[in-house]
Design a protein around this motif. Structure first.
Motif, PDB file in Angstrom:
ATOM      1  N   SER A   4       2.100   7.002   1.237  1.00 15.53           N
ATOM      2  CA  SER A   4       1.829   5.640   0.779  1.00 15.53           C
ATOM      3  C   SER A   4       1.663   5.545  -0.737  1.00 15.53           C
ATOM      4  O   SER A   4       1.719   4.463  -1.297  1.00 15.53           O
ATOM      5  CB  SER A   4       0.597   5.067   1.484  1.00 15.53           C
ATOM      6  N   GLU A   5       1.498   6.687  -1.425  1.00 14.71           N
ATOM      7  CA  GLU A   5       1.392   6.692  -2.885  1.00 14.71           C
ATOM      8  C   GLU A   5       2.754   6.661  -3.574  1.00 14.71           C
ATOM      9  O   GLU A   5       2.831   6.476  -4.783  1.00 14.71           O
ATOM     10  CB  GLU A   5       0.606   7.916  -3.358  1.00 14.71           C
ATOM     11  N   TRP A   6       3.831   6.858  -2.810  1.00 11.29           N
ATOM     12  CA  TRP A   6       5.156   6.856  -3.399  1.00 11.29           C
ATOM     13  C   TRP A   6       5.516   5.454  -3.860  1.00 11.29           C
ATOM     14  O   TRP A   6       5.312   4.478  -3.143  1.00 11.29           O
ATOM     15  CB  TRP A   6       6.188   7.348  -2.404  1.00 11.29           C
ATOM     16  N   ALA A   7       6.070   5.355  -5.052  1.00 10.75           N
ATOM     17  CA  ALA A   7       6.502   4.072  -5.610  1.00 10.75           C
ATOM     18  C   ALA A   7       8.011   4.114  -5.844  1.00 10.75           C
ATOM     19  O   ALA A   7       8.589   5.186  -6.040  1.00 10.75           O
ATOM     20  CB  ALA A   7       5.775   3.804  -6.916  1.00 10.75           C
ATOM     21  N   PHE A   8       8.619   2.956  -5.823  1.00  5.48           N
ATOM     22  CA  PHE A   8      10.063   2.846  -6.011  1.00  5.48           C
ATOM     23  C   PHE A   8      10.353   1.887  -7.161  1.00  5.48           C
ATOM     24  O   PHE A   8       9.585   0.971  -7.422  1.00  5.48           O
ATOM     25  CB  PHE A   8      10.723   2.340  -4.723  1.00  5.48           C
ATOM     26  N   HIS A   9      11.475   2.113  -7.841  1.00  4.40           N
ATOM     27  CA  HIS A   9      11.909   1.234  -8.925  1.00  4.40           C
ATOM     28  C   HIS A   9      13.167   0.499  -8.469  1.00  4.40           C
ATOM     29  O   HIS A   9      13.688   0.761  -7.384  1.00  4.40           O
ATOM     30  CB  HIS A   9      12.142   2.034 -10.211  1.00  4.40           C
ATOM     31  N   ASP A  10      13.640  -0.410  -9.316  1.00  5.50           N
ATOM     32  CA  ASP A  10      14.803  -1.204  -8.919  1.00  5.50           C
ATOM     33  C   ASP A  10      16.088  -0.794  -9.630  1.00  5.50           C
ATOM     34  O   ASP A  10      17.058  -1.524  -9.647  1.00  5.50           O
ATOM     35  CB  ASP A  10      14.522  -2.695  -9.124  1.00  5.50           C
ATOM     36  N   VAL A  11      16.108   0.424 -10.181  1.00  2.00           N
ATOM     37  CA  VAL A  11      17.290   0.887 -10.903  1.00  2.00           C
ATOM     38  C   VAL A  11      18.349   1.440  -9.945  1.00  2.00           C
ATOM     39  O   VAL A  11      19.540   1.276 -10.171  1.00  2.00           O
ATOM     40  CB  VAL A  11      16.894   1.942 -11.969  1.00  2.00           C
TER      41      VAL A  11
END
Length: 129
Positions: A4-11
């Motif tokens: 749940s700590e994983w983050a995603f970007h929009d690139v």
């Protein structure tokens, strides 16, 4: 592992980011050989993403032979530690070649590129484990 700590970007597409996050977690032994992964729905809920995105990532990881799914419902890290070690070495070579080829395109010699990397790495702090 706290997914749940994983983050995603929009690139780049989220499924590609998820593939890399899981692949690197396996290769770095943050996920152990044979360890069960959350179900597609559980992972989607943890990460606040679509189950289809998780399914696409799991399917790709299965194709890479880093993940197995004997029942086609439950996914686990492959149990073969030697294979994981081999894949880790292959990934390290791939990343090294990418670095060197980019530096050579910038006009560095191979020696200059490796010297630069050594000098730069000496300025970095060790990551907390």
């Amino acid at each position: 592992m706290n997914f749940s700590e994983w983050a995603f970007h929009d690139v780049e597409p989220i499924y590609l980011q998820l593939i890399q996050k899981i692949e690197y977690a396996i290769l770095s032994k943050q996920l152990s050989a044979g360890e069960k992964l959350p179900s597609v729905r559980e992972m989607a809920k943890l990460l606040h993403i679509s189950p289809n995105t998780v399914m696409k990532a799991y399917t790709h990881l299965k194709h890479l032979e880093l993940v197995v799914s004997p029942t086609n419902r439950h996914y686990s890290v492959i149990a073969n530690e030697q294979y994981i070690f081999q894949k880790r070495e292959e990934k390290a070579k791939e990343l090294s070649c990418l670095y060197l080829s980019n530096m050579i395109r910038l006009g560095f010699s191979k020696k200059e590129a490796t010297d630069f990397l050594i000098e730069y790495s000496n300025t970095l702090k060790e990551p907390n484990k």
